[in-house]
Design a protein around this motif. Structure first.
Motif, short mmCIF file in Angstrom:
data_model
loop_
_atom_site.label_atom_id
_atom_site.label_comp_id
_atom_site.label_asym_id
_atom_site.label_seq_id
_atom_site.Cartn_x
_atom_site.Cartn_y
_atom_site.Cartn_z
N VAL A 55 0.87 -1.18 0.00
CA VAL A 55 0.00 0.00 0.00
C VAL A 55 0.91 1.23 0.00
O VAL A 55 1.76 1.38 0.87
N LEU A 56 0.74 2.08 -0.99
CA LEU A 56 1.57 3.29 -1.09
C LEU A 56 1.02 4.38 -0.16
O LEU A 56 -0.14 4.79 -0.28
N ALA A 57 1.87 4.84 0.77
CA ALA A 57 1.50 6.00 1.61
C ALA A 57 2.09 7.24 0.97
O ALA A 57 3.31 7.44 0.99
N LEU A 58 1.23 8.05 0.38
CA LEU A 58 1.70 9.25 -0.33
C LEU A 58 1.71 10.41 0.67
O LEU A 58 0.78 11.22 0.71
N ASP A 59 2.74 10.45 1.50
CA ASP A 59 2.81 11.47 2.56
C ASP A 59 3.87 12.52 2.23
O ASP A 59 3.57 13.65 1.93
N ARG A 60 5.10 12.08 2.32
CA ARG A 60 6.21 13.01 2.10
C ARG A 60 6.54 13.02 0.61
O ARG A 60 6.92 12.00 0.04
N ILE A 61 6.38 14.20 0.00
CA ILE A 61 6.61 14.34 -1.44
C ILE A 61 7.87 15.20 -1.61
O ILE A 61 7.92 16.32 -1.11
N PRO A 62 8.89 14.69 -2.32
CA PRO A 62 10.12 15.48 -2.43
C PRO A 62 9.91 16.77 -3.23
O PRO A 62 9.00 16.86 -4.06
N GLU A 63 10.76 17.74 -2.94
CA GLU A 63 10.74 18.98 -3.72
C GLU A 63 11.03 18.67 -5.18
O GLU A 63 11.56 17.61 -5.50
N GLY A 64 10.71 19.59 -6.06
CA GLY A 64 10.98 19.38 -7.48
C GLY A 64 10.18 20.37 -8.30
O GLY A 64 9.60 21.31 -7.74
N ILE A 73 0.80 13.41 -7.90
CA ILE A 73 0.19 12.58 -8.95
C ILE A 73 1.28 11.92 -9.80
O ILE A 73 1.13 10.76 -10.21
N ALA A 74 2.38 12.63 -10.02
CA ALA A 74 3.47 12.05 -10.81
C ALA A 74 4.02 10.80 -10.14
O ALA A 74 4.29 9.79 -10.82
N ILE A 75 4.19 10.83 -8.81
CA ILE A 75 4.69 9.63 -8.11
C ILE A 75 3.68 8.49 -8.22
O ILE A 75 4.03 7.35 -8.52
N LEU A 76 2.40 8.83 -8.01
CA LEU A 76 1.35 7.81 -8.12
C LEU A 76 1.36 7.15 -9.50
O LEU A 76 1.24 5.92 -9.61
N GLU A 77 1.54 7.96 -10.54
CA GLU A 77 1.54 7.41 -11.91
C GLU A 77 2.71 6.47 -12.15
O GLU A 77 2.59 5.48 -12.86
N LYS A 260 -0.82 -8.83 6.30
CA LYS A 260 -1.28 -9.12 4.93
C LYS A 260 -0.91 -8.00 3.97
O LYS A 260 -0.62 -8.24 2.81
N TYR A 261 -0.99 -6.76 4.46
CA TYR A 261 -0.67 -5.60 3.61
C TYR A 261 0.44 -4.80 4.27
O TYR A 261 0.49 -4.68 5.51
N PHE A 262 1.32 -4.22 3.45
CA PHE A 262 2.47 -3.48 3.96
C PHE A 262 2.39 -2.04 3.47
O PHE A 262 2.38 -1.78 2.27
N ILE A 263 2.28 -1.13 4.42
CA ILE A 263 2.14 0.29 4.07
C ILE A 263 3.53 0.91 4.00
O ILE A 263 4.27 0.90 4.99
N ILE A 264 3.89 1.42 2.84
CA ILE A 264 5.24 1.96 2.66
C ILE A 264 5.14 3.38 2.10
O ILE A 264 4.44 3.62 1.10
N GLY A 265 5.82 4.31 2.75
CA GLY A 265 5.76 5.71 2.33
C GLY A 265 7.09 6.22 1.84
O GLY A 265 7.46 6.03 0.68
N ARG A 266 7.85 6.81 2.78
CA ARG A 266 9.09 7.50 2.40
C ARG A 266 10.08 6.62 1.66
O ARG A 266 10.82 7.11 0.80
N SER A 267 10.12 5.32 1.97
CA SER A 267 11.08 4.44 1.28
C SER A 267 10.76 4.32 -0.20
O SER A 267 11.61 3.90 -0.99
N ILE A 268 9.55 4.68 -0.58
CA ILE A 268 9.20 4.74 -2.00
C ILE A 268 9.26 6.18 -2.50
O ILE A 268 9.95 6.49 -3.47
N THR A 269 8.53 7.08 -1.81
CA THR A 269 8.37 8.44 -2.37
C THR A 269 9.69 9.22 -2.41
O THR A 269 9.86 10.08 -3.28
#
Lengths: 289, 289
Positions: A55-64, A73-77, A260-269
């Motif tokens: 499960v993607l936790a879209l919390d911390r979004i890097p500058e850019g 939305i770009a990360i989600l895509e 069953k589900y793994f919530i991952i945020g910063r390690s992805i975003t």
């Protein structure tokens, strides 16, 4: 008996749904638009099988370049092929606004086939909890996270009622991923029926079962707690584990303990390549299943 | 000793502030604009003396002409002479958006001399709690409400740190106003130091004292709990009591038990004449002081 019946019904509905999908008669998106929404629980089951348990936790979004909404939305895509759902929190809801920016992210996730969980940790009085849940559901969210500490009557009852009426989900906090979780979630409390001491998270897991929650959150940072909670919940309430990666939780340990589900945020975003990072987590998780 | 020193300093600062105001050299508003903000706690002390102990909860806004934002501001404009502060919750934050509609209500309240409390009942991990607090403080809020259940380390510590840095307030939940409050806030928990059972709300009141909270919420619907909590907190942490009116709480009973501020929502906002309703509550409260 009741449970077996329910499980058979779920299994039959999923079978029917898969068959319909195979025949291209109906897509999840068209199903959603038609008002015949798949329940949150079913969507998660389906997506978990198709796309893995991340499960993607879209919390911390890097500058850019671009504003916060377009960067989110770009990360989600980029990441969506490797995750089964999206989770949002106040990191984006407060700056973007629920019915402006957030609704666009929710719609985008739905178009990509992902249910969206609002991590609002509802813990107010029932009258306000209902308003909170209704707002998030009206903005398109498929499930809300709530804190069982506030109890049932005039507490979470209105949240469950609202969710059931709208075919949405409610996930309960059982043990969180931070250090001080031991202060509250880990404290020993007196069980009124047995007059014996038991851990708070056991009380919460029992509430998740009794209230027929659609999920239970147990931090990946505490695999032994996951194991204990899984022994209570079995397959009836799936465990969602946040805290993998940045907070130090380990996917393998959490999976073996029963998540069953793994919530991952910063390690992805915050990864140099979010899609590769998500894919790596997904592959690691699939090897464990 | 520490506390006496702090109380003397507060008393001196308030005296100085009143003197300055009397000389019309500086108004609270100009003080705010100059960046020399009065701390939340001081503002509440001042306003409580000047305007009485009623805190307006602007949650449920009746239907009528104009949009939700303008109807909300219209009630605030009518009621402000009779209240000492404004409290907002997700009822308005979710539909109006924090940095659009809500900021306009907060600015209006400040222009009317009222500090604004965000009833967000923070209960996430510290990393997220900090983001939540920063967002509300950046939008102009003077204090946030938080749930001590999440504990200190990686829990509420970042909220208190952020508040102290910005001269803002943190109010902690101690016992809520709804029926199921007994399930969590009323449960008996094992005290790790003494190995004895004590009520959860006593543990929370002790945390409010230890963490130097700027207020403690105890539902007006439970005067005996207010009394117990007041015995722990004394004058060090003022008690805020919601639940008066619509939820059945009684102002006189709460006041006699030790509440300092009375949070009133629907009994004012849904009244035929909100200003008269607020004034009546204020007069009733003043007679008790």
């Amino acid at each position: 008996m009741v449970h077996d019946y329910r499980r058979s019904a779920v299994s039959l509905m999923m079978k029917l749904h898969r068959e319909k999908r195979r025949k291209s008669l109906i897509s999840a998106e068209r199903l959603r638009r038609s008002g015949l929404a798949l329940s949150f629980r079913l969507k998660m089951e389906e997506n978990g099988k198709d796309k893995g348990p991340i499960v993607l936790a879209l919390d911390r979004i890097p500058e850019g370049s671009g504003d916060l909404l377009s960067r989110s939305i770009a990360i989600l895509e980029k990441v969506h092929p490797y995750v089964c759902a999206l989770k949002l929190n106040r990191h984006l809801v407060l700056p973007l606004g629920l019915f402006s920016g957030i609704r666009r992210i929710v719609d985008k996730a739905h178009n990509l086939g992902l249910p969206v969980i609002m991590d609002c940790k509802i813990n107010d009085v029932g009258y306000t909890n209902r308003v909170i849940a209704e707002n998030y559901f009206n903005a398109g969210f498929d499930a809300v996270i709530a804190n069982p500490f506030v109890g049932w009557e005039e507490g979470l009852q209105p949240v469950f009622e609202t969710a059931r009426r709208l075919d949405k989900g409610v996930i309960l906090l059982v043990y969180m991923s931070h250090k001080a979780a031991s202060e509250g979630y880990g404290q020993k409390v007196l069980d009124r029926e047995t007059n014996k001491l038991k851990p708070q998270y056991v009380v919460f897991a029992e509430k998740a079962l009794a209230w027929k929650a659609d999920g239970a959150v147990v931090g990946a940072t505490y695999p032994s707690k996951i194991r204990e909670v899984h022994e209570i919940l079995g397959a009836k309430v799936p465990i969602y584990s946040p805290g993998i990666g940045a907070q130090g939780g380990d996917l393998k340990a959490a999976s073996e303990a029963g998540s069953k589900y793994f919530i991952i945020g910063r390690s992805i975003t915050l990864a140099d390549n979010p899609a590769e990072a998500a894919k790596a987590f997904r592959e690691a998780a699939k090897r464990l299943m």
